[in-house]
Write a protein that holds these residues in place. Structure first.
Motif, PDB file in Angstrom:
ATOM      1  N   GLU A 298       0.767  -1.019  -0.365  1.00 32.68           N
ATOM      2  CA  GLU A 298       0.010   0.020  -0.092  1.00 32.68           C
ATOM      3  C   GLU A 298       0.524   1.023   0.258  1.00 32.68           C
ATOM      4  N   GLY A 310      -6.029   7.985  -0.522  1.00 32.06           N
ATOM      5  CA  GLY A 310      -6.912   8.505   0.359  1.00 32.06           C
ATOM      6  C   GLY A 310      -8.171   8.236   0.037  1.00 32.06           C
ATOM      7  N   ILE A 311      -8.699   9.359  -0.966  1.00 34.50           N
ATOM      8  CA  ILE A 311      -9.852   9.607  -1.550  1.00 34.50           C
ATOM      9  C   ILE A 311      -9.678   8.682  -2.551  1.00 34.50           C
ATOM     10  N   ASN A 313      -8.951   5.725  -3.132  1.00 36.19           N
ATOM     11  CA  ASN A 313      -8.330   4.181  -2.855  1.00 36.19           C
ATOM     12  C   ASN A 313     -10.066   3.436  -2.628  1.00 36.19           C
ATOM     13  N   GLU A 314     -11.056   4.525  -1.746  1.00 32.01           N
ATOM     14  CA  GLU A 314     -11.975   4.227  -1.539  1.00 32.01           C
ATOM     15  C   GLU A 314     -12.840   4.483  -2.517  1.00 32.01           C
ATOM     16  N   THR A 417     -13.724  -1.564  -4.855  1.00 31.75           N
ATOM     17  CA  THR A 417     -13.403  -0.764  -4.207  1.00 31.75           C
ATOM     18  C   THR A 417     -11.855  -0.934  -3.519  1.00 31.75           C
ATOM     19  N   GLN A 418     -10.987  -0.522  -2.879  1.00 28.97           N
ATOM     20  CA  GLN A 418     -10.059  -0.555  -2.845  1.00 28.97           C
ATOM     21  C   GLN A 418      -8.404  -0.930  -4.164  1.00 28.97           C
TER      22      GLN A 418
END
Length: 563
Positions: A298, A310-311, A313-314, A417-418
């Protein structure tokens, strides 16, 4: 400019030949433009009037009676003539009050000559002025257009083009990038910006997706002013809008300059996008490592994506696998790296389309396959619907010379997601694409695979073959020995819920031939082949056979089967 583009009635009245002329009606319309001068004595020649003509008459066609005079004047007003000039004398001694009232009502200038004038002198004089002014307008237009082009090659070229456009047209310009902040030339206070921004927002909501970059300017009214809107873009995509707010009626010169400015800005935007795409194309080599499972750290993903990891990855995303084919066997010049140019151009068009449908694409290319991780940055409306629309738009680009000969086949994985799950999405996209021969759909989502999702995982070389032989063995042997089409017949019959009428129609055979085939199928498979348990197994076996040998279970498109 030190001269006016539009030749008006007010200017014409200053010419020596109009020294004894008098305006008797419609004096508020003296700023109307004159495009040409006509001598006209009758309203019956409709094809002569196109609008903005000065009409010269001796009144011979109006002298019969008052109704005919009013009809003549109403005809000119309806045809949007510039004005009417009447020579008083032999045929028309005075202007009736009714004509003056009608002219005043429509702000239509009514001019009289109190002495005889040579109409040919007036036409020669005014036509030379009009033609000369038009010639100067074309020279000015060419000069400014060249300057637009030159400015786009300098720093902040778009801003300089917009400043020159505002100065040359003497109008307020609003530049609205669909992915950026509005720009006003000259600058406006926030209070003055509000009405114009609300106007554009309402217009865009009303017309979104309708206008292509090469569309003609659109005219709207706003607070007593005329707003001319022009889409800006390329590659069949609109990237921005130019709004020209005119306190007067927009002239041809204004609209031509607006077109020229929009073209220059579009060229700069395209150059910028090409440079950005080349940069992204090289940076996104890591996407290939990600989808193939070679990035599972990651921290490394964070360093590759940047501070918005962070944004990102979601965000929900789907992996799209696009296979490029050249069905017309067009020969490209390999010495000019034509294939590389085409695939790069395709990625540029793809990015533009995906952004339009609110997806952020991460693109990588290997051989003739583009892999796209389509990040959904707008989750309010269904992502699959928008992605379907984006992919269909990509397939339907035929106006682009570089892409018109390409055929695209697309497989799409499930929503995830991810980003570390991207390898799963990629495998799903590969599986969906692999089933193109079975489904014959240019865009296939993994969710549409149905029972093929299971069959793909069972394809170990023996399991499916044994299952197929158990339930379809007698039909396979009969088709091979007799050259019959029992397997295909059974597939079509079951796919249409046992409807003999539809099955016969789909197979292009008469009903009696279908009955014969169904009797033979019953003989080979047993009387209970349509029982619920057996039917499910047979249908799965048919799908497995179709998966392994798609060409053998293709439904005919014409009457090509034996009756």
């Amino acid at each position: 400019m030190d001269w006016e583009l539009v030749f008006t009635i007010r200017e014409a009245l200053k010419r020596p030949l109009f020294a004894d002329a008098a305006v008797v009606g419609g004096a508020t319309g003296l700023d109307r433009a004159i495009r040409w001068v006509h001598v006209l004595e009758s309203a019956s020649v409709e094809s002569l009037i196109h609008g903005q003509e000065m009409i010269l008459t001796t009144g011979i066609g109006m002298s019969v009676d008052l109704p005919s005079s009013l009809e003549f004047l109403e005809y000119l007003i309806q045809k949007k003539a510039a004005c009417l000039c009447i020579e008083l004398g032999t045929y028309f001694s005075s202007v009736p009050e009714e004509l003056i009232a009608l002219a005043n009502q429509h702000d239509f200038p009514l001019i009289v000559f109190n002495r005889t004038v040579r109409f040919v002198d007036i036409t020669l004089d005014l036509h030379s002025l009009i033609i000369n002014r038009h010639h100067r307008m074309l020279e000015e237009l060419e000069s400014i257009s060249r300057e637009f082009h030159r400015l786009t090659l300098t720093s902040q070229g778009t801003v300089k083009v917009l400043q020159l456009l505002s100065k040359s047209t003497r109008t307020q310009i609003l530049y609205m990038q669909l992915q950026g902040k509005p720009q006003f030339f000259p600058a406006l206070s926030p209070e003055e910006q509000g009405p114009l921004l609300r106007f554009f927002s309402a217009f865009y909501e009303e017309m979104e997706g309708v206008h292509q970059p090469d569309a003609a300017p659109i005219f709207r009214e706003l607070g007593g002013k005329t707003v001319v809107l022009k889409p800006v873009g390329a590659l069949d995509q609109t990237w921005a809008y130019l709004l020209m707010v005119c306190p007067h009626k927009p002239q041809e010169f204004d609209c031509l300059l607006l077109d020229s400015a929009s073209l220059s800005i579009a060229q700069e935007l395209l150059r910028t996008r090409y440079m950005e795409e080349r940069k992204l194309f090289s940076e996104n080599l890591w996407v290939d490592e990600l989808i193939n499972g070679r990035i599972d750290d990651e921290n490394r993903l964070k360093s590759l994506i940047g501070p918005d990891f962070g944004i990102v990855n979601e965000l929900p995303y789907r992996v799209c696998l696009i296979e490029i084919e050249n069905p017309r066997n067009v020969k490209w010049n390999s010495s000019e790296n034509e294939w590389e140019s085409i695939t790069f151009h395709l990625s540029l068009v793809l990015r533009s389309i995906f952004e339009k449908y609110l997806f952020r694409p991460l693109i990588t290319l290997k051989n003739n396959r583009l892999t796209v991780i389509a990040l959904d940055i707008q989750s309010k409306s269904p992502g699959r619907t928008r992605l379907q629309q984006a992919l269909e738009a990509l397939q339907n680009i035929r106006s682009d010379e570089k892409l018109k000969d390409l055929q695209l086949m697309i497989g799409v994985g499930k929503s995830h997601t991810q980003l570390k799950k991207a390898p799963s999405g990629y495998r799903e996209a590969v599986q969906a694409l692999s089933l193109y021969p079975c489904h014959q759909k240019a865009i296939l989502f993994y969710e549409e695979l149905g029972v093929f999702q299971l069959l793909l995982n069972l394809n170990d070389g023996k399991t499916l073959q044994n299952f197929i032989r158990t339930y379809l063995g007698p039909l396979i042997d009969h088709d091979q020995q007799k050259g019959s089409e029992l397997l295909l017949t059974l597939r079509v019959y079951l796919d249409h819920d046992g409807s003999k009428q539809i099955a016969a129609k789909k197979l292009f055979i008469v009903r009696q031939s279908l009955y014969y085939r169904l009797d033979k199928i019953t003989e080979l498979l047993g009387e209970d082949f349509m029982s619920p348990e057996n039917r499910i197994s047979i249908q799965v076996a048919l799908r497995a056979y179709q998966f392994l040998y798609p060409e053998k279970l293709t439904v005919p498109s014409s009457r090509s089967l034996p009756l």
